[in-house]
Design an enzyme around this catalytic site. Structure first.
Site, PDB file in Angstrom:
ATOM      1  N   HIS A  62      60.140  58.078  19.692  1.00  8.22           N
ATOM      2  CA  HIS A  62      61.442  58.699  19.427  1.00  8.22           C
ATOM      3  C   HIS A  62      61.528  59.219  17.993  1.00  8.22           C
ATOM      4  O   HIS A  62      61.857  60.392  17.757  1.00  8.22           O
ATOM      5  CB  HIS A  62      62.560  57.685  19.682  1.00  8.22           C
ATOM      6  CG  HIS A  62      63.932  58.182  19.368  1.00  8.22           C
ATOM      7  ND1 HIS A  62      64.785  58.700  20.317  1.00  8.22           N
ATOM      8  CD2 HIS A  62      64.618  58.259  18.185  1.00  8.22           C
ATOM      9  CE1 HIS A  62      65.917  59.066  19.747  1.00  8.22           C
ATOM     10  NE2 HIS A  62      65.837  58.813  18.447  1.00  8.22           N
ATOM     11  N   GLU A  63      61.242  58.345  17.037  1.00 11.79           N
ATOM     12  CA  GLU A  63      61.357  58.757  15.636  1.00 11.79           C
ATOM     13  C   GLU A  63      60.343  59.842  15.289  1.00 11.79           C
ATOM     14  O   GLU A  63      60.613  60.711  14.452  1.00 11.79           O
ATOM     15  CB  GLU A  63      61.202  57.548  14.712  1.00 11.79           C
ATOM     16  CG  GLU A  63      62.315  56.524  14.826  1.00 11.79           C
ATOM     17  CD  GLU A  63      63.704  57.108  14.581  1.00 11.79           C
ATOM     18  OE1 GLU A  63      63.825  58.064  13.790  1.00 11.79           O
ATOM     19  OE2 GLU A  63      64.668  56.611  15.185  1.00 11.79           O
ATOM     20  N   HIS A 120      61.787  63.202  15.894  1.00 13.97           N
ATOM     21  CA  HIS A 120      62.532  63.719  14.733  1.00 13.97           C
ATOM     22  C   HIS A 120      61.563  64.305  13.703  1.00 13.97           C
ATOM     23  O   HIS A 120      61.824  65.361  13.108  1.00 13.97           O
ATOM     24  CB  HIS A 120      63.320  62.586  14.069  1.00 13.97           C
ATOM     25  CG  HIS A 120      64.552  62.170  14.788  1.00 13.97           C
ATOM     26  ND1 HIS A 120      65.556  63.037  15.157  1.00 13.97           N
ATOM     27  CD2 HIS A 120      64.963  60.936  15.200  1.00 13.97           C
ATOM     28  CE1 HIS A 120      66.530  62.372  15.747  1.00 13.97           C
ATOM     29  NE2 HIS A 120      66.196  61.089  15.788  1.00 13.97           N
ATOM     30  N   HIS A 175      60.436  67.709  14.570  1.00 14.99           N
ATOM     31  CA  HIS A 175      61.507  68.668  14.283  1.00 14.99           C
ATOM     32  C   HIS A 175      61.472  69.059  12.805  1.00 14.99           C
ATOM     33  O   HIS A 175      61.580  70.241  12.445  1.00 14.99           O
ATOM     34  CB  HIS A 175      62.853  68.030  14.647  1.00 14.99           C
ATOM     35  CG  HIS A 175      63.958  68.999  14.872  1.00 14.99           C
ATOM     36  ND1 HIS A 175      65.242  68.611  15.199  1.00 14.99           N
ATOM     37  CD2 HIS A 175      64.001  70.351  14.829  1.00 14.99           C
ATOM     38  CE1 HIS A 175      66.008  69.670  15.338  1.00 14.99           C
ATOM     39  NE2 HIS A 175      65.285  70.743  15.105  1.00 14.99           N
TER      40      HIS A 175
END
Length: 684
Positions: A471-472, A475, A478
């Site tokens: 998940h991290e 980020h 991105h």
């Protein structure tokens, strides 16, 4: 201190402008901020004093060129303040908070600057502004007016007072929470009290005790969530009770770290600020500049999901109680029992013990053969560890990232382990943000809080920690992929209720066969995770979703309830626990066996982070995520063509276009809620 002796006042000579943390000392920070504030103020004054008519280049683009030193110093400092907040760093942050708020307001609320921006905004058609330039003008004008730049002198003065006071209060909230979380770490005298933990978990607890001078004992440190991963495996009910009680008591014990008065002040001042800005409450102010648009839209989604989720949780609770009732000494199920008996039911229904899977999830293999490999196959990027480059802490690791053609892309820093100076939870931030205007490439960090085993022992992750790492890293992708001209739009600088979407999508590769077989291999035998276990994991994905959805929605609703108060209503609140109970009853989630993910006094996301009136963002973004996962599944899954499309049309645009427009460009239509309802077990 002479400027020449302060490394923060000179551009770093390290690759990618990575700050040389070896040379930076705590006493460098405040003088560097003072110099950066002054320089930024001079740059903005030059814009407002320009006798030429306002244009895009001499006003809006000039604003983007300004503030480079402040941006550099702030990113360098706040990375440390969240991940290695020593007492000295915390004192600096407390001192800095009102200064930062005052400086931000001096720019954002500058009426002369607003008039120049307004002129450029009103003439954007005549100037034939397009693309990123046009959107930048629109965002500057919207953000300045939304912040209150058009208020009269008295209102502006009061607004600035509120912002400075709130900056101190939110910093205090975080400091109190960290201190009380450390203070409430649960000490056990005997290994027998921790029966059910793996050898690695027991080793981590022994190491945590040794680090506190408690040799021969065991310390369980608390996580940010109200629940704790160990609750699912500890056989001692008393040990489970102690850990849950400590977690729920944080910052609400009447000691120096009590956050109840702090959060009441935060709520009251946010409500007053919203009224000053012309909104009925803080939630209305926040959502007016998010994709949701209004608190009513948020409430509609949360209420739509809360009823079915609560019903599912009650059915799950009945199944757990039935298992307890079959024991020799039955009892009424309580919150600290839920995770333990959930795993027993999971074992019975799916023949699956998730705690026993840890030997297949060795951290280094998960990182290199899971997280990195998925990114390589999907986007073609590669990773090389750079031990020669210094991070802000010895436990953080630096990797250089390259595009498929070998072009340097940026740096990725992983800080995996928990420590007393690190705030709870997991997060990503940028130390350097990408901008063509400034000629900078991204340096991004992901932080987790995995307990560190004793020296020589492998780090074996839980399945939830594997999910968090993927998940991290979503980020981080991105932040690495966004290619924009203006710093305003760099990386994850998007609407709050959109920012979780890319990270949630990245979780889909956890189970992708080509990825799973690479990283999920036994630490001793190198055997892959058996296919039948993988199928059981998949089959149980909707298992316990009533609990998982309810505890999240309860927190999201608490956030909305606190921030839906008018100034008068906020001033009348004197009992935090009573307010929580009333709010949860209102949405049908007042089940003591299914506590909210965060109590108000430990709800760092909304009372010290950037999610105030915005914690709904996770479920809001998940609508897009579930719809996107369906698209990948229907279009060949893990392919470079799909990765390139997702990178080019969504990740790569950063914040430089309307996010829902970017989504339509990627998907060909708006997102549909059906895939989310199916994922959460709410479609029946």
């Amino acid at each position: 201190m002479p400027d020449a002796e302060n490394p923060l006042l000179c551009a770093s000579t390290l690759p990618y402008h990575l700050p040389d943390y070896r040379a930076i000392r705590p006493e460098h920070y405040l003088p560097a901020f003072d110099a950066a504030f002054a320089e930024h103020r001079q740059e903005v004054d030059a814009i407002t004093a320009n006798p030429a008519a306002p244009t895009f280049d001499n006003t809006v683009a000039a604003l983007e060129r300004a503030g480079g030193l402040l941006d550099r110093v702030a990113r360098t400092f706040y990375t440390v303040a969240s991940a290695d907040a020593t007492a000295e760093v915390q004192a600096i942050e407390q001192d800095l908070a009102p200064k930062m708020a005052r400086h931000h307001d001096a720019i954002q609320l500058d009426r002369a600057l607003l008039e120049r921006v307004r002129t450029v905004h009103e003439t954007r058609d005549d100037a034939r502004l397009t693309g990123e330039d046009r959107y930048l003008v629109e965002r500057w004008f919207t953000e300045m007016t939304h912040a209150g730049a058009g208020l009269d002198d008295d209102a502006t003065r009061r607004l600035s007072e509120l912002n400075q006071r709130l900056s101190v209060l939110t910093t205090t909230f975080e400091k109190n929470l960290l201190a009380d979380t450390n203070d409430l770490a649960v000490i056990f005298d005997n290994a027998a009290d921790l029966d059910g933990l793996t050898d690695g978990e027991l080793s981590a607890a022994a190491q945590a005790a040794a680090d506190r001078g408690l040799e021969g004992r065991y310390v369980v440190t608390l996580t940010l969530f109200t629940g704790h991963p160990y609750l699912s495996s500890l056989t001692s009910r008393e040990s489970r009770r102690r850990i849950m009680a400590a977690s729920r008591a944080r910052a609400s014990r009447g000691n120096d770290n009590d956050n109840r008065a702090v959060l009441r002040d935060i709520v009251r001042l946010r409500a007053e600020r919203a009224a000053l800005l012309g909104y009925p409450n803080h939630a209305a102010h926040v959502t007016s500049d998010e994709t949701a648009g209004s608190p009513a839209a948020v409430e509609d989604l949360l209420r739509r999901l809360a009823g079915p989720a609560a019903a599912n949780a009650r059915r799950e609770q009945a199944a757990l109680q039935a298992m307890v009732d079959a024991e020799d000494e039955p009892f009424a199920l309580q919150a600290h029992d839920w995770a333990f008996y959930t795993e027993r039911v999971r074992e019975a229904e799916y023949d699956l013990d998730r705690a026993a899977l840890r030997p297949w999830f060795e951290a280094e293999r998960v990182l290199r053969d899971g997280v990195f490999r998925a990114a390589t196959l999907l986007y073609g990027i590669t990773f090389t560890e750079r031990a020669d480059l210094p991070a802000y802490h010895p436990g953080a690791r630096v990797f250089e990232v390259h595009d498929p053609d070998g072009t340097a892309l940026g740096l990725y820093i992983l800080d995996l382990y928990t420590r007393d100076s690190k705030r709870g939870g997991a997060w990503m931030n940028a130390i350097v943000s990408q901008s063509a205007l400034r000629g900078t490439a991204p340096v991004v960090v992901t932080n987790l809080n995995v307990p560190k085993p004793a020296a020589g022992q492998p780090t074996l992750l839980t399945f939830d920690e594997v999910t968090t790492l993927f998940h991290e890293f979503g980020h981080a992708l991105h932040g690495l992929f966004a290619r924009v001209r203006y710093p305003h739009f760099a990386g994850t600088n998007v609407f709050r209720d959109f920012v979780e979407f890319p990270s949630q999508v990245n979780e889909m590769w956890i189970f992708w066969p080509e990825i799973l077989t690479g990283y999920a291999r036994h630490i001793d035998t190198d055997a892959p995770l058996p296919a039948e276990v993988v199928e059981k994991l998949r089959a149980s994905e909707t298992f316990n979703q009533g609990f998982a959805t309810s505890e999240y929605l309860a927190a999201a609703w608490l956030d909305q309830a606190w921030h839906a108060l008018s100034p008068a209503e906020a001033a009348a609140i004197d009992d935090v626990a009573a307010f929580e109970a009333t709010a949860l009853a209102d949405i049908g989630l007042a089940n003591p066996v299914v506590p909210t993910r965060y109590t108000s006094t430990s709800f760092a996301h909304v009372f010290s982070g950037g999610y105030s009136a915005g914690y709904y963002s996770y479920i809001w973004s998940e609508v897009l995520d579930a719809d996107t996962v369906e698209w990948f599944g229907s279009n060949g899954g893990l392919t470079r063509a799909n990765g390139d499309r997702f990178r080019e049309r969504l990740l790569g645009v950063g914040g430089s276009k309307d996010p829902l427009e970017a989504y339509r460009d990627f998907r060909g239509r708006d997102a549909e809620i059906g895939p989310l309802l199916a994922r959460r077990g709410l479609d029946s």
